[in-house]
Design a protein around this motif. Structure first.
Motif, short mmCIF file in Angstrom:
data_model
loop_
_atom_site.label_atom_id
_atom_site.label_comp_id
_atom_site.label_asym_id
_atom_site.label_seq_id
_atom_site.Cartn_x
_atom_site.Cartn_y
_atom_site.Cartn_z
N ARG A 1 17.45 66.27 8.90
CA ARG A 1 17.78 67.69 8.99
C ARG A 1 18.03 68.10 10.43
NH1 ARG A 1 14.26 72.95 7.23
NH2 ARG A 1 16.00 74.33 6.72
N GLN A 2 17.23 67.60 11.35
CA GLN A 2 17.45 67.89 12.77
C GLN A 2 18.85 67.45 13.20
OE1 GLN A 2 14.18 65.98 14.88
NE2 GLN A 2 13.30 67.97 15.34
N GLU A 3 19.22 66.25 12.82
CA GLU A 3 20.53 65.74 13.24
C GLU A 3 21.66 66.55 12.64
OE1 GLU A 3 20.46 61.62 12.22
OE2 GLU A 3 19.22 61.05 13.94
N ALA A 4 21.51 66.98 11.39
CA ALA A 4 22.55 67.78 10.76
C ALA A 4 22.69 69.14 11.44
CB ALA A 4 22.25 67.96 9.27
N THR B 1 19.25 71.27 21.68
CA THR B 1 18.38 70.12 21.53
C THR B 1 17.26 70.48 20.56
OG1 THR B 1 17.06 68.48 22.75
CG2 THR B 1 16.81 70.77 23.40
N CYS B 2 16.53 69.46 20.12
CA CYS B 2 15.33 69.65 19.32
C CYS B 2 14.14 69.21 20.18
CB CYS B 2 15.39 68.84 18.03
SG CYS B 2 16.59 69.45 16.83
N PRO B 3 13.45 70.16 20.82
CA PRO B 3 12.39 69.81 21.77
C PRO B 3 11.10 69.32 21.12
CG PRO B 3 12.50 72.18 21.53
CD PRO B 3 13.64 71.62 20.73
N ASN B 4 10.95 69.58 19.83
CA ASN B 4 9.78 69.12 19.09
C ASN B 4 10.17 69.01 17.62
OD1 ASN B 4 9.17 71.71 17.66
ND2 ASN B 4 8.77 72.45 19.75
N PRO B 5 9.34 68.44 16.77
CA PRO B 5 9.73 68.21 15.37
C PRO B 5 9.98 69.46 14.55
CG PRO B 5 7.88 66.79 15.98
CD PRO B 5 8.04 67.79 17.07
N GLN B 6 9.64 70.65 15.06
CA GLN B 6 9.73 71.86 14.25
C GLN B 6 10.76 72.86 14.75
OE1 GLN B 6 4.95 71.70 13.86
NE2 GLN B 6 5.82 73.59 13.09
N MET B 7 11.56 72.49 15.75
CA MET B 7 12.46 73.46 16.34
C MET B 7 13.80 72.87 16.74
SD MET B 7 10.09 75.72 18.90
CE MET B 7 11.48 76.79 19.32
N LEU B 8 14.81 73.73 16.69
CA LEU B 8 16.08 73.52 17.38
C LEU B 8 16.24 74.68 18.35
CD1 LEU B 8 19.55 72.48 16.11
CD2 LEU B 8 19.33 74.63 17.37
N VAL B 9 16.63 74.37 19.59
CA VAL B 9 16.80 75.40 20.61
C VAL B 9 18.17 75.24 21.25
CG1 VAL B 9 15.96 76.36 22.79
CG2 VAL B 9 14.33 75.53 21.07
N LEU B 10 18.90 76.33 21.33
CA LEU B 10 20.17 76.38 22.03
C LEU B 10 20.02 77.32 23.22
CD1 LEU B 10 23.70 76.78 20.50
CD2 LEU B 10 23.02 78.20 22.40
#
Length: 276
Positions: A205-208, A229-238
C-alpha cells in the motif's frame, strides 16, 4: 480587546450517514453540512467572520470523528495572522479519530503578514484503523501585494504523537533560514500533505500511494519543489515549497485527489468552496 473563539466538531455515524454535532463560543462558525458524495461523507466549511487574527486573538478548534464516520473540513479563505505590537496570535487545532474513522483536514493557507507574532499548531491522535488525510500550508508575507515578510515571527507545530513532529520558528530576521539552500532557499510558501493511519499501511500500500503521489508531482506547475516519502510504517508525507501559494495549493490538490482515490477508492470530489 482580544477575541477568543472556540469550535467543537463531533462527527458520528448514524446508520449509513455521517452526521455532525457542533457548538461554539466567539466568532467561529460552521456552515451547514453538505453531502455532495452521498450520506457517508459529510463536508463542512469553518468560518471565521473577522477574517484574520490580531494581537492576543486565539482560535481553538477541536474535531472528534467517531468510529465509521468520515468528515471533510475546509475553509473559505486563508487564515490571516496580522501584524502585532503586543501579545502573539494563536490558532490551535486538535483532531481525534476513533477506530475506523476518516477525516480530511483541508483548510486554505495560513498567511504570516509582516510584523506578525503568530503561533499555529495542529495535533492529531489516531486510534487503530483510523486514517487522516490532511495538509498544512503557510505563506510568508504577500509578495505580489508588495508586503514581503521582512519583520515578525511565525511559529508552527504539526504533531501526531508517536508518529510525526514538525516544528519551526521562522523569524523574518533569520536570513540564513530563509535564504539558505538548507533552509527555505528563498521560497516563501511551504506545505506539508500527509496520509496518516492508526495502523501500519503495509509495504504494498505504501508503494502504491507513493507511486500515485509522485506521478502528480511530475505535472505540478513550474517553480514548485516537492518530494514524497514514507518516514514510518504508518504515514506518507509530501513536502513542498514555492515562491507563491497558488501553484503550491494547486499541486497539493492534485496530490490529495490521487491519495484519496488510491487509499480509499473514493472519487476525488473537491469541497464546493474550492470552486467558488
Amino acid at each position: 480587546m482580544p477575541w477568543h473563539a472556540h469550535l467543537n466538531l463531533d462527527y458520528r455515524r448514524d446508520a449509513s450517514r455521517t452526521v455532525l454535532r457542533h457548538d461554539h463560543t466567539g466568532p467561529l462558525r460552521i456552515f451547514k453540512s453538505l453531502y455532495p458524495e452521498g450520506d457517508a461523507i459529510c463536508h463542512n466549511v469553518i468560518i471565521h467572520p473577522p477574517g484574520g487574527l490580531v494581537g492576543g486573538d486565539m482560535l481553538d478548534v477541536k474535531v472528534h470523528v467517531g468510529s465509521g464516520a468520515h468528515g471533510l473540513i475546509s475553509t473559505p479563505g486563508a487564515t490571516r495572522f496580522y501584524a502585532s505590537d503586543g501579545p502573539p496570535t494563536t490558532q490551535q487545532v486538535a483532531l481525534t479519530l476513533d477506530a475506523g474513522a476518516r477525516l480530511e483536514w483541508l483548510p486554505l493557507e495560513a498567511i504570516a503578514y509582516p510584523g506578525c507574532q503568530a503561533h499555529n499548531t495542529l495535533t492529531a491522535t489516531l486510534a487503530d484503523g483510523a486514517e487522516l488525510l490532511a495538509w498544512d500550508v503557510t505563506a510568508l508575507g504577500l509578495p505580489t501585494a508588495g508586503q514581503p515578510f521582512v519583520e515578525g515571527r511565525f511559529c508552527q507545530r504539526l504533531e501526531l504523537p508517536g508518529l510525526w513532529l514538525e516544528q519551526a520558528r521562522i523569524d523574518a530576521a533569520d536570513t540564513r533560514l530563509l535564504e539558505s539552500p538548507l533552509g527555505l532557499g528563498g521560497q516563501r510558501c511551504m506545505g506539508t500533505l500527509l496520509l496518516a493511519c492508526g495502523h501500519p499501511l503495509g509495504r504494498a500500500r505504501q508503494e502504491a500511494l507513493l507511486e500515485a503521489v509522485r506521478a502528480t508531482i511530475a505535472g505540478w506547475p513550474a517553480g514548485v519543489q516537492a518530494a514524497a516519502t514514507c518516514p514510518n510504517p504508518q504515514m506518507l508525507v509530501l513536502r513542498a515549497m514555492a515562491p507563491l501559494v497558488e501553484p503550491l495549493m494547486l499541486g497539493l490538490q492534485q496530490a490529495w485527489a490521487a491519495l484519496r482515490t488510491t487509499a480509499w477508492g473514493v472519487a476525488a470530489t473537491p469541497p464546493r468552496i474550492w470552486r467558488v
